[in-house]
Scaffold this motif. Structure first.
Motif, PDB file in Angstrom:
ATOM      1  N   PHE A  16       0.790  -1.235   0.000  1.00 56.72           N
ATOM      2  CA  PHE A  16       0.000   0.000   0.000  1.00 56.72           C
ATOM      3  C   PHE A  16       0.821   1.283   0.000  1.00 56.72           C
ATOM      4  CE2 PHE A  16       0.597  -0.363   4.642  1.00 56.72           C
ATOM      5  CZ  PHE A  16       0.851   0.958   4.991  1.00 56.72           C
ATOM      6  N   ASN A  57       0.984   3.498  -3.283  1.00 61.73           N
ATOM      7  CA  ASN A  57      -0.349   4.047  -3.573  1.00 61.73           C
ATOM      8  C   ASN A  57      -0.685   5.202  -2.651  1.00 61.73           C
ATOM      9  OD1 ASN A  57      -0.712   2.205  -5.562  1.00 61.73           O
ATOM     10  ND2 ASN A  57      -2.300   1.005  -4.546  1.00 61.73           N
ATOM     11  N   VAL A  70      -6.085  -2.301  -1.924  1.00 60.34           N
ATOM     12  CA  VAL A  70      -5.047  -3.208  -2.430  1.00 60.34           C
ATOM     13  C   VAL A  70      -5.140  -4.599  -1.825  1.00 60.34           C
ATOM     14  CG1 VAL A  70      -3.475  -1.301  -2.880  1.00 60.34           C
ATOM     15  CG2 VAL A  70      -3.349  -2.494  -0.682  1.00 60.34           C
ATOM     16  N   THR A 127      -7.061   3.135   1.389  1.00 60.23           N
ATOM     17  CA  THR A 127      -5.954   2.752   0.519  1.00 60.23           C
ATOM     18  C   THR A 127      -5.600   1.284   0.713  1.00 60.23           C
ATOM     19  OG1 THR A 127      -5.033   4.999   0.582  1.00 60.23           O
ATOM     20  CG2 THR A 127      -3.565   3.229  -0.120  1.00 60.23           C
ATOM     21  N   ILE A 128      -5.492   0.857   1.984  1.00 63.51           N
ATOM     22  CA  ILE A 128      -5.164  -0.543   2.265  1.00 63.51           C
ATOM     23  C   ILE A 128      -6.291  -1.458   1.777  1.00 63.51           C
ATOM     24  CG2 ILE A 128      -4.750  -2.233   4.097  1.00 63.51           C
ATOM     25  CD1 ILE A 128      -3.385  -0.012   5.682  1.00 63.51           C
TER      26      ILE A 128
END
Length: 317
Positions: free
Chosen positions: A109, A112, A294, A290-291
């Motif tokens: 992550f 990103n 992904v 975000t995590i």
């Protein structure tokens, strides 16, 4: 009374030393001492007992420090309100991650997050769970990623994913030909573990305790890394358990030695952890999203049995 004075009081209360507290606050020791003395004069009480080494809080000082933490948190919240109103996601943001999650999740992550939120000064620290809890409570971390539930009253948890335990079975082991295994298939005398202090180790111990009575002395070989445990297993010294994400980077020949547990699969719950004051909540949510974006493609297990990460705790969630 000023917010700055309260910051200084909290620093001395934590470090129990005026010189060290001044260094942490980036001011000179005389400046810090003078401001605390002014506050004590205003309140007409002694916050610290300077006759003791290390410096100790007085009885009234303990109550003042408790309230000072609330005031400082609320003052920080005002900054959060302004940032959120402006739509600003930036500034210093300290993240703690446990060692058994850091090497697998962080590369997934980090790029990103940095690309999406370039104004965030991300500071990432690796700590064990005990140190993470301490740093969250002392305000030295904004958020952490660790195995949960932790049952801490002042901390909030948001689950990121469930990560199954996977057995690493060498070819000479009697369980090698099985497609799936049960914890009862494992020889408890030959399970290789991480060293004490890792919550993944405690999760394995708790998993085994759910299935029968034994003492920790059955586990006789310990190491500081999964890579060493794998090498020891390949040398015929036993079997080991790995977190699922760690197995994705193994060589193809080593992946042939992996065995999943029968459903419900024992797993650890990995969560974002942060103080209930929820300071910097907009950045925490940015990190969570975000995590989540992904991790979906890498791990999606639902029929799992959550094993407690708490040391010496018997039970599942």
């Amino acid at each position: 009374m000023t917010i700055t004075q309260l910051y200084y009081v909290l620093a001395v209360a934590e470090h129990k030393n005026f010189t060290l507290a001044a260094e942490k606050c980036f001011v000179t020791q005389p400046t810090l001492s003078m401001q605390i003395q002014k506050l004590e004069d205003e309140l007409e009480v002694l916050i610290f007992d300077r006759s003791k080494k290390p410096i100790q809080l007085t009885e009234i000082g303990q109550k003042i420090v408790s309230q000072a933490k609330n005031i400082v948190n609320e003052s920080d919240r005002i900054k959060d309100i302004v940032d959120q109103q402006k739509g600003f996601i930036g500034g210093e943001f300290k993240v703690g991650i446990i060692p058994t999650v850091m090497p697998t999740l962080l590369p997934m992550f980090l790029t990103n997050f940095v690309n999406r939120y370039p104004k965030v000064n991300l500071i990432i620290e690796e700590h064990n769970t005990e140190e993470i809890i301490k740093r969250l409570k002392n305000g030295h971390l904004d958020v952490a990623i660790a195995a949960t539930p932790l049952e801490e009253d002042n901390l909030k948890e948001i689950v990121l994913y469930y990560e199954p335990f996977v057995a690493y079975i060498p070819e000479n082991n009697r369980n090698f030909d099985k497609t799936e295994i049960d914890i009862n298939d494992l020889d408890l005398d030959s399970i290789l573990l991480l060293q004490d202090g890792h919550c993944f180790r405690d999760g394995i111990l708790n998993l085994c305790k759910n299935k029968g009575n034994f003492t920790d002395t059955k586990f006789h070989i310990e190491s500081g890394s999964f890579e060493t445990l794998i090498k020891l297993a390949d040398e015929g010294l036993g079997t080991t358990l790995l977190p699922y994400l760690h197995t994705l980077d193994l060589k193809e020949k080593d992946k042939l030695k992996l065995r999943h547990f029968k459903e419900p699969r024992p797993a650890r719950e990995v969560s974002l952890i942060f103080p209930k004051s929820e300071l910097k909540s907009h950045i925490i949510e940015a990190l969570r999203s975000t995590i989540a974006g992904v991790i979906k493609g890498a791990i999606a297990f639902h029929n799992v049995e959550i094993i407690s990460p708490l040391k010496n705790k018997k039970g599942v969630y």
